[in-house]
Design a protein around this motif. Structure first.
Motif, PDB file in Angstrom:
ATOM      1  N   TYR A   1       0.945  -1.206   0.124  1.00  0.00           N
ATOM      2  CA  TYR A   1      -0.027   0.160   0.100  1.00  0.00           C
ATOM      3  C   TYR A   1       1.006   1.290  -0.011  1.00  0.00           C
ATOM      4  O   TYR A   1       1.694   1.385   1.048  1.00  0.00           O
ATOM      5  CB  TYR A   1      -0.902  -0.049   1.323  1.00  0.00           C
TER       6      TYR A   1
ATOM      7  N   MET B   1       4.455   1.376   1.653  1.00  0.00           N
ATOM      8  CA  MET B   1       4.726   0.217   2.441  1.00  0.00           C
ATOM      9  C   MET B   1       4.489  -1.151   1.480  1.00  0.00           C
ATOM     10  O   MET B   1       3.472  -1.142   1.207  1.00  0.00           O
ATOM     11  CB  MET B   1       3.571   0.024   3.504  1.00  0.00           C
TER      12      MET B   1
ATOM     13  N   VAL C   1       4.082  -5.020   1.416  1.00  0.00           N
ATOM     14  CA  VAL C   1       3.276  -6.059   2.399  1.00  0.00           C
ATOM     15  C   VAL C   1       3.883  -7.373   1.845  1.00  0.00           C
ATOM     16  O   VAL C   1       4.285  -8.224   2.568  1.00  0.00           O
ATOM     17  CB  VAL C   1       2.042  -5.862   2.395  1.00  0.00           C
TER      18      VAL C   1
ATOM     19  N   SER D   1      -0.934 -15.585  10.714  1.00  0.00           N
ATOM     20  CA  SER D   1      -1.438 -14.666  11.960  1.00  0.00           C
ATOM     21  C   SER D   1      -1.981 -13.508  11.330  1.00  0.00           C
ATOM     22  O   SER D   1      -1.593 -13.272  10.164  1.00  0.00           O
ATOM     23  CB  SER D   1      -0.256 -14.557  12.890  1.00  0.00           C
ATOM     24  N   ASN D   2      -2.611 -12.518  11.893  1.00  0.00           N
ATOM     25  CA  ASN D   2      -2.962 -11.576  11.685  1.00  0.00           C
ATOM     26  C   ASN D   2      -1.895 -10.530  11.116  1.00  0.00           C
ATOM     27  O   ASN D   2      -0.806 -10.448  11.747  1.00  0.00           O
ATOM     28  CB  ASN D   2      -3.598 -10.625  12.981  1.00  0.00           C
ATOM     29  N   GLY D   3      -2.239  -9.872  10.012  1.00  0.00           N
ATOM     30  CA  GLY D   3      -1.329  -9.036   9.613  1.00  0.00           C
ATOM     31  C   GLY D   3      -0.504  -9.853   8.557  1.00  0.00           C
ATOM     32  O   GLY D   3       0.496  -9.071   8.196  1.00  0.00           O
ATOM     33  N   ALA D   4      -0.302 -11.066   8.532  1.00  0.00           N
ATOM     34  CA  ALA D   4       0.567 -11.676   7.560  1.00  0.00           C
ATOM     35  C   ALA D   4       0.548 -11.132   6.137  1.00  0.00           C
ATOM     36  O   ALA D   4       1.635 -11.505   5.355  1.00  0.00           O
ATOM     37  CB  ALA D   4       0.367 -13.069   7.771  1.00  0.00           C
ATOM     38  N   GLY D   5      -0.761 -10.856   5.654  1.00  0.00           N
ATOM     39  CA  GLY D   5      -0.768 -10.248   4.329  1.00  0.00           C
ATOM     40  C   GLY D   5      -1.584 -11.220   3.609  1.00  0.00           C
ATOM     41  O   GLY D   5      -1.586 -11.168   2.020  1.00  0.00           O
ATOM     42  N   LYS D   6      -2.497 -12.171   4.044  1.00  0.00           N
ATOM     43  CA  LYS D   6      -3.407 -13.128   3.449  1.00  0.00           C
ATOM     44  C   LYS D   6      -4.466 -12.294   2.562  1.00  0.00           C
ATOM     45  O   LYS D   6      -4.554 -12.477   1.263  1.00  0.00           O
ATOM     46  CB  LYS D   6      -4.076 -13.872   4.287  1.00  0.00           C
ATOM     47  N   THR D   7      -4.948 -11.207   3.228  1.00  0.00           N
ATOM     48  CA  THR D   7      -6.035 -10.267   2.491  1.00  0.00           C
ATOM     49  C   THR D   7      -5.188  -9.598   1.272  1.00  0.00           C
ATOM     50  O   THR D   7      -5.848  -9.556   0.263  1.00  0.00           O
ATOM     51  CB  THR D   7      -6.793  -9.466   3.319  1.00  0.00           C
ATOM     52  N   THR D   8      -4.073  -9.073   1.914  1.00  0.00           N
ATOM     53  CA  THR D   8      -3.351  -8.439   0.635  1.00  0.00           C
ATOM     54  C   THR D   8      -3.132  -9.234  -0.681  1.00  0.00           C
ATOM     55  O   THR D   8      -3.279  -8.783  -1.698  1.00  0.00           O
ATOM     56  CB  THR D   8      -2.214  -7.832   1.168  1.00  0.00           C
TER      57      THR D   8
ATOM     58  N   ARG E   1      -6.014  -9.424  -2.696  1.00  0.00           N
ATOM     59  CA  ARG E   1      -6.600  -8.326  -3.168  1.00  0.00           C
ATOM     60  C   ARG E   1      -5.444  -8.389  -4.568  1.00  0.00           C
ATOM     61  O   ARG E   1      -5.864  -7.635  -5.536  1.00  0.00           O
ATOM     62  CB  ARG E   1      -6.193  -7.164  -2.474  1.00  0.00           C
TER      63      ARG E   1
ATOM     64  N   GLU F   1     -13.064 -10.341   2.511  1.00  0.00           N
ATOM     65  CA  GLU F   1     -12.867 -10.403   3.830  1.00  0.00           C
ATOM     66  C   GLU F   1     -14.168  -9.416   4.264  1.00  0.00           C
ATOM     67  O   GLU F   1     -14.233  -8.134   3.590  1.00  0.00           O
ATOM     68  CB  GLU F   1     -11.699  -9.937   4.310  1.00  0.00           C
TER      69      GLU F   1
ATOM     70  N   GLU G   1     -11.473 -15.235   5.000  1.00  0.00           N
ATOM     71  CA  GLU G   1     -11.757 -15.267   6.270  1.00  0.00           C
ATOM     72  C   GLU G   1     -13.389 -15.427   6.433  1.00  0.00           C
ATOM     73  O   GLU G   1     -14.084 -14.572   7.036  1.00  0.00           O
ATOM     74  CB  GLU G   1     -11.543 -13.880   7.005  1.00  0.00           C
TER      75      GLU G   1
ATOM     76  N   GLN H   1      -8.367 -17.899   9.352  1.00  0.00           N
ATOM     77  CA  GLN H   1      -7.812 -17.706  10.711  1.00  0.00           C
ATOM     78  C   GLN H   1      -7.903 -18.979  11.401  1.00  0.00           C
ATOM     79  O   GLN H   1      -7.005 -19.452  12.416  1.00  0.00           O
ATOM     80  CB  GLN H   1      -8.854 -16.839  11.562  1.00  0.00           C
TER      81      GLN H   1
HETATM   82  N1  LIG Z   1      -5.782  -0.553   3.022  1.00  0.00           N
HETATM   83  C1  LIG Z   1      -4.604  -0.618   3.696  1.00  0.00           C
HETATM   84  N2  LIG Z   1      -3.837   0.288   3.519  1.00  0.00           N
HETATM   85  C2  LIG Z   1      -2.542   0.519   4.259  1.00  0.00           C
HETATM   86  N3  LIG Z   1      -2.151  -0.800   4.970  1.00  0.00           N
HETATM   87  C3  LIG Z   1      -2.904  -1.836   4.828  1.00  0.00           C
HETATM   88  C4  LIG Z   1      -4.301  -1.917   4.294  1.00  0.00           C
HETATM   89  N4  LIG Z   1      -4.723  -3.098   4.477  1.00  0.00           N
HETATM   90  C5  LIG Z   1      -4.121  -4.015   5.146  1.00  0.00           C
HETATM   91  N5  LIG Z   1      -2.664  -3.173   5.451  1.00  0.00           N
HETATM   92  C6  LIG Z   1      -1.537  -3.723   6.122  1.00  0.00           C
HETATM   93  O1  LIG Z   1      -0.872  -4.684   5.309  1.00  0.00           O
HETATM   94  C7  LIG Z   1      -0.511  -5.602   6.447  1.00  0.00           C
HETATM   95  C8  LIG Z   1      -1.094  -6.940   5.835  1.00  0.00           C
HETATM   96  O2  LIG Z   1      -2.710  -6.761   6.049  1.00  0.00           O
HETATM   97  P1  LIG Z   1      -3.660  -8.048   5.640  1.00  0.00           P
HETATM   98  O3  LIG Z   1      -5.005  -7.260   5.882  1.00  0.00           O
HETATM   99  O4  LIG Z   1      -3.236  -8.289   4.136  1.00  0.00           O
HETATM  100  O5  LIG Z   1      -3.294  -9.208   6.697  1.00  0.00           O
HETATM  101  P2  LIG Z   1      -4.086 -10.478   6.928  1.00  0.00           P
HETATM  102  O6  LIG Z   1      -3.138 -11.774   6.807  1.00  0.00           O
HETATM  103  O7  LIG Z   1      -5.327 -10.576   6.188  1.00  0.00           O
HETATM  104  O8  LIG Z   1      -4.678 -10.488   8.426  1.00  0.00           O
HETATM  105  P3  LIG Z   1      -5.948 -10.970   8.946  1.00  0.00           P
HETATM  106  O9  LIG Z   1      -5.671 -12.151   9.414  1.00  0.00           O
HETATM  107  O10 LIG Z   1      -6.009  -9.953  10.332  1.00  0.00           O
HETATM  108  O11 LIG Z   1      -6.973 -10.626   8.233  1.00  0.00           O
HETATM  109  C9  LIG Z   1      -0.946  -5.224   7.607  1.00  0.00           C
HETATM  110  O12 LIG Z   1       0.020  -4.593   8.348  1.00  0.00           O
HETATM  111  C10 LIG Z   1      -1.999  -4.124   7.578  1.00  0.00           C
HETATM  112  O13 LIG Z   1      -2.011  -3.235   8.420  1.00  0.00           O
END
Ligand SMILES: Nc1ncnc2c1ncn2[C@@H]1O[C@H](COP(=O)(O)OP(=O)(O)OP(=O)(O)O)[C@@H](O)[C@H]1O
Ligand SMILES: [Mg+2]
Lengths: 287, 238
Positions: free
Chosen positions: B15, B18, B20, B39-46, B49, B86, B163, B195
């Motif tokens: 993003y 940054m 990811v 884990s949370n914030g690992a970047g799965k949703t990213t 996307r 998500e 999720e 999760q």
């Molecule tokens: N729209 C955004 N803008 C900036 N940073 C973002 C955005 N979405 C996610 N991030 C950051 O990117 C990193 C990965 O986030 P992501 O949502 O991909 O994690 P995740 O693995 O899906 O976590 P979770 O299990 O909590 O859903 C995190 O550090 C988050 O803060």
């Protein structure tokens, strides 16, 4: 008493036209999150397009409206694709400034091309009216009202029941989900702005049949459309009918009791009141 | 692994400034269920996307043998790669039925769309009673069903589900997981981000473990479940 009834009927008829004027603005606002300050200028262009189709080719002004709609659709589509698309993700302030700039340019061009003279669209039957219960109703106003309301309802049905209409609503409700489900924002935005402009154009053509036109009518019409959109809300196209009728009646009553010079004062009074009482209408879409 | 349905090579995304995701390479075979856990914030949703082209990314993504690295989100959708995002992201002020019809936005075959609507109502009977209800006013579980049904209306070749279990009762999660295995039998490939590692691995054939933007482990679901590291970090076992 009869005078009051006469004035109320006039207000309602005017209100229908106002509803159509605001519809395009509300649609564009709701979907693109742009308050289009050039909306009134597009209404003005629609009025001139209809005027020249009528005087130039002898086409009946009401029959000319589909052509006006197409011309304005193309203009709107080009404005969106060529200019607004470049700033669509920017803050609202930027899009306000840019659409204000477009308004200034269109007004200037109109003055250059069409001159500042007043014009009116006067087909041979323009003077006809009929009497119902002692009230005189001008034919042109009834036609304008009927077409405006008919088009507003048609637009509502289009948004509700067609695939493309659903795509437009999807983009306005949740852009991310819309993109994930096959909606191309660029084309849906250009289409929506084109439709908004076409609606403005038709409203302008109708305005020209009941009122005089000049290149400067746009500004006040933008402000009125804005007030109506806030009263009616952006979600349901039928809301603008409510807003339009409110404004039409308030203006007509003001003209009756305070004099017609206060007409616009009244409609801006309504705008200010609405902004004070319903600020949420403004914040309806900030995400 | 020559004919993977979905393959990413050295995928990077983030993003703004940054970053990811760094260097994600994975492959999903046709008719597989693949889980991505982390884990949370690992970047799965990213990651999802990026694959759906909602955010810009570097590296290569191929779907069905064709590169989609330069496609737009709606083109990716059009090729049959469909995401259940998500947080569900329903069209809140549309009815359930309209949401399902949005899933078929790119389809023109009216008759078949109506048939598919009926199929969805059979698959998710709870949606059937709520056709006219606004999607935003339903319970979390119903919304998740609606989101899955919307995706299936697109007749996806690969469905990415992010999720799914979040905030849902275990019964509903089990139901949805069953649905997932059922649609796989019909030839739909599934990429599952979860999760709930236990639930995900119980239906998946294979899995990947993500940590801070990288894939740190991969293997069959069985292998991952019995991997001591995975057990310690995600399954709460000592
Ligand atoms: N729209 C955004 N803008 C900036 N940073 C973002 C955005 N979405 C996610 N991030 C950051 O990117 C990193 C990965 O986030 P992501 O949502 O991909 O994690 P995740 O693995 O899906 O976590 P979770 O299990 O909590 O859903 C995190 O550090 C988050 O803060
Ligand atoms: Mg996530």
């Amino acid at each position: 008493m009869e005078l009051l009834a006469q004035v109320l009927v006039g207000g309602v008829l005017l209100g229908g036209l106002y509803a159509l004027m605001a519809l395009g603005l509300a649609l564009v606002w709701g979907v693109l999150n742009i308050v289009n300050l050039s909306h009134g200028a597009l209404i003005m262009l629609g009025a001139y397009a209809t005027y020249y189709l009528f005087t130039g080719t002898g086409l009946d002004p009401f029959a000319a409206l589909p052509i006006t709609a197409i011309v304005l659709f193309v203009i709107g589509w080009l404005i969106q694709r060529g200019i607004l698309n470049l700033v669509i993700r920017g803050p609202m302030f930027n899009t306000l400034l840019i659409t204000f700039g477009i308004e200034v340019i269109l007004t200037y061009l109109a003055q250059l091309l069409f001159s500042a003279d007043f014009r009116a669209i006067n087909p041979p039957y323009a003077g006809n009216n009929f009497r119902v219960l002692g009230i005189t109703i001008p034919l042109m106003q009834v036609l304008a009202f009927a077409i405006a309301i008919g088009l507003t309802v048609a637009m509502w049905l289009f948004l509700l029941h067609t695939r493309v209409g659903r795509g437009i609503r999807a983009a306005s409700q949740n852009l991310v989900a819309a993109r994930l489900y096959g909606v191309n924002p660029r084309s849906i935005y250009a289409l929506t702005f084109g439709i908004g402009s076409a609606l403005a154009g038709v409203a302008g053509g109708l305005y020209g049949t009941v009122s005089q036109i000049n290149p400067y009518i746009g500004g006040p019409l933008t402000a009125k459309s804005f007030a109506i959109a806030i009263i009616g809300g952006l979600e349901n196209p039928l809301g603008v009918i409510v807003g339009g009728l409110v404004l039409g009646i308030v203006e007509s009553l003001t003209a009756l009791y305070a004099g017609s010079t206060y007409r616009d004062v009244a409609s801006f009074g309504v705008l200010i009141l609405v902004l004070i009482l319903r600020p949420t209408g403004l914040l309806g879409r900030t995400t | 692994m020559a004919d993977a349905l979905l393959e990413t090579r050295a995928l990077t995304a983030g993003y703004g400034e940054m970053q990811v995701l760094r260097d994600i390479s994975l492959a999903v075979q046709p008719a597989e269920i693949v889980a991505i856990v982390g884990s949370n914030g690992a970047g799965k949703t990213t990651l999802l996307r990026a694959i759906s082209r909602l955010i810009p990314c570097g590296g290569e993504v191929t779907f069905d043998g064709k590169s989609v690295s330069h496609a737009t989100a709606d083109e990716v959708f059009g090729s049959g790669l469909v995401q259940v995002p998500e947080g569900r992201q329903l069209f809140d002020r549309m009815s359930v039925e309209e949401n399902l019809r949005m899933g078929a936005y790119r389809r023109g075959d009216r008759r078949a769309i109506d048939d598919d609507l009926d199929r969805m109502y059979t698959l998710f009977p709870r949606l059937s009673d709520r056709r006219r209800q606004l999607a935003g006013s339903m319970s979390g579980g119903e919304q998740q069903m609606c989101a899955m049904a919307r995706a299936l209306m697109a007749r996806p070749r690969l469905m990415m589900v992010d999720e799914m279990s979040l905030g849902l009762a275990p019964v509903i999660v089990d139901q949805l997981l069953e649905t997932m295995t059922a649609i796989r039998k019909e030839g739909v490939t599934v990429l599952l981000v979860e999760q709930d590692v236990h639930a995900a691995l119980s239906v998946a054939d294979r899995g990947y473990v993500m940590e801070t933007g990288e894939i740190v482990r991969e293997g069959s679901a069985r292998e991952l479940e019995s991997d001591p590291e995975v057990q310690r970090a995600y399954l709460g076992e000592v």
